[in-house]
Design a protein around this motif. Structure first.
Motif, short mmCIF file in Angstrom:
data_model
loop_
_atom_site.label_atom_id
_atom_site.label_comp_id
_atom_site.label_asym_id
_atom_site.label_seq_id
_atom_site.Cartn_x
_atom_site.Cartn_y
_atom_site.Cartn_z
N SER A 129 40.41 29.66 45.01
CA SER A 129 40.01 30.83 45.81
C SER A 129 40.30 30.61 47.28
N ILE A 187 34.97 34.75 46.88
CA ILE A 187 33.84 33.88 47.25
C ILE A 187 34.26 32.43 47.03
N THR A 237 34.17 31.39 40.77
CA THR A 237 34.93 32.60 40.40
C THR A 237 34.76 32.83 38.90
N ASP A 284 43.70 35.42 41.62
CA ASP A 284 42.81 34.24 41.63
C ASP A 284 42.07 34.25 40.29
MG LIG Z 1 37.29 30.36 42.80
#
Ligand SMILES: [Mg+2]
Ligand SMILES: Nc1nc2c(ncn2[C@@H]2O[C@H](COP(=O)(O)OP(=O)(O)OP(=O)(O)O)[C@@H](O)[C@H]2O)c(=O)[nH]1
Length: 490
Positions: free
Chosen positions: A276, A289, A297, A316
């Motif tokens: 991320s 986040i 995630t 992502d």
């Molecule tokens: Mg992540």
């Protein structure tokens, strides 16, 4: 043989003419053959620009009685309704005036007039530029509806342009592509299609098919006289060449779809390696986040991004690991779907645990579409690491990673791009595939000494399929499917 060739050349134009005027085919300038299309004469209107807080809003109208509708609401004075002399306006001229709904003054406007057939749709078209703002648009929209105009459906202006012979179907589709293009390459491909370069190529292939059909069918007419117009060896060679051309065009779709829709770039790897963080770094915003808790995630995130003039869909994904947590499990499952869809995979590990391999899922390691990267290089005092190592935190070597991704994408785009024209549309690819199948059947017929009727039947079917691309033959479902994907007002 030479005599036969000359003979066939002499009679070909007549043959082509008779074929073109047959119910199966239509030639240039003869419009389109539609199965169940009913073409209405209603006046349609829609905003041609975004409606909202802006300098102006342009509202486009099209249809047979557009100008008389305008004369019922355009005034020369704002104090009272004094009808403008719309009937005397010359095509492609712009006129200042005041819009009135009955005795009520609505807005000061500028109207541009395009007389049929010299307009986008081929019908009488007017474009009213009002002040921007949703309230004014609503008032004008109510007025136009009151005067008998109808809200246009998505793509209805372009559909009318196609039905009125202003552009072929592939060109109409290019209009939508041009509007959606986000990179120079995508824009250029759409322009290539809009200006007719692609249609020209399709027409050339179609002409070849018409000529072969003509000869085969003419030979049938002369069968009693025993005249041979088509040397089967020569025809076989020509059909083989055509199949090769169709193949290379079809393959170009692999590049075309990437240029048009973007390169799917999935960031994958174990939890907590910094996927991320890399995603956010490229987007230049804290979209995902980030935390030091593995499994942050849960669901994948997808964002568009342009790098090196190439459109990417950056994804992502949830960190891949064995888990009993039902939500995380679903996240991992979704990640795997995204991995399957990816054109390029960015497989991330970190310096902390880089000996742990991401191999709990199949088909991604050592694959040419995978770029392996080690993150968190800032944590390593000794930086003599062999692999591509970066730091999403400090930005170190992130430019090298970006260049690696861009060059991989270029490689991918160039790989299937041997044709001078590139296909960007799935529908065109499907028509070509279908057409090619018929040609392969024709080739088999020729090889097995099949009769002219059978060979010609397959070639005609191939011709019909390819004709669908430019809309020489089309049915109402195909058209609806194409034009409903357009935006309103185009
Ligand atoms: Mg992540
Ligand atoms: N030192 C250092 N820390 C980093 C770097 N990149 C990410 N981190 C930290 O590593 C932790 C995990 O980062 P994320 O980006 O959330 O990792 P992730 O791979 O998305 O993790 P999951 O979503 O749980 O799979 C966070 O505390 C980040 O601040 C880096 O380059 N250097």
């Amino acid at each position: 043989m030479l005599l036969i060739f000359i003979f066939s050349l002499i009679i070909n134009p007549y043959l082509c003419y008779s074929l073109l005027s047959s119910p199966l085919l239509l030639g240039e300038g003869q419009g389109v053959r539609l199965n169940t299309m009913s073409f209405d004469n209603r006046i349609i209107f829609a905003p041609a620009t975004m409606v909202g807080e802006s300098g102006i809003t342009v509202i486009r109208l099209s249809g047979k009685d557009t100008f008389s509708l305008i004369s019922n609401c355009l005034s020369k004075s704002y104090a009272e309704f004094l009808p403008a002399n719309v009937d005397h306006y010359i095509s492609h001229t712009t006129h200042h005036g005041y819009l009135f709904s009955g005795a009520d003054f609505i807005d000061e406007v500028v109207v541009t007039f395009f007389k049929a057939p010299n307009s986008y749709t081929g019908e009488d078209v007017a474009e009213i530029s009002t002040h921007g703002g949703s309230y004014i648009y609503r008032k004008v929209s109510d007025l136009l509806a009151k005067l008998g105009a109808f809200h246009a459906e998505p793509g209805e202006f372009s559909k009318r342009a196609y039905l009125n012979g202003k552009m072929d179907l592939a060109q109409a589709e290019a209009v939508a592509d041009l509007i959606k293009a986000k990179t120079e390459q995508a824009n250029n491909l759409a322009l290539q299609q809009l200006t007719g370069k692609f249609s020209k190529k399709i027409k050339e292939l179609r002409e070849d098919l018409i000529n072969y059909c003509s000869l085969l069918e003419l030979e049938l007419d002369f069968s009693e006289e025993g005249i041979d117009l088509v040397e089967k060896d020569v025809l076989l060679e020509k059909v083989n060449k055509l199949i090769a051309k169709f193949d290379s065009l079809t393959q170009s779709y692999e590049s075309g779809k990437i240029i048009k829709n973007g390169v799917n770039l999935a960031i994958i790897g174990r939890p907590n390696v910094g996927k991320s963080s890399i995603f956010n770094y490229f987007l230049d915003e804290n979209r995902a986040i980030v935390s030091d808790i593995p499994g942050t995630t849960r669901d994948y995130l997808e964002e568009p991004l342009v790098m090196g003039g190439i459109q990417f869909n950056l994804v992502d994904t949830a960190g891949i690991r064995e888990t009993k947590d039902v939500i995380e499990k679903e996240g991992v499952r979704r990640s795997k779907v995204k991995i399957e869809e990816a054109d390029i995979i960015l497989e991330v590990d970190d310096v902390i645990n880089s000996d742990i391999k991401v191999d709990s899922f199949s088909g991604t390691n050592n694959c040419s579409k995978t770029i392996k990267v080690i993150n968190k290089i800032d944590l390593m005092p000794d930086k003599s690491i062999a692999a591509l190592a970066v730091s999403a935190k400090s930005g170190e070597k992130m430019d090298t990673l970006e260049k690696t991704i861009i060059s991989k994408a270029k490689e991918l785009i160039g790989k299937n791009n041997q044709s001078d024209v590139i296909i960007t549309n799935e529908r065109h690819r499907d028509c070509l595939l279908k057409s090619c199948e018929y040609l392969v059947n024709a080739r088999e017929q020729i090889k097995q000494g099949g009769g002219n009727e059978l060979i010609s039947f397959e070639i005609r079917a191939a011709m019909d399929s390819i004709s669908e691309i430019i809309g020489k033959t089309a049915n109402v479902d195909i058209l609806n499917n194409i034009f409903t994907k357009f935006c309103i007002g185009k």
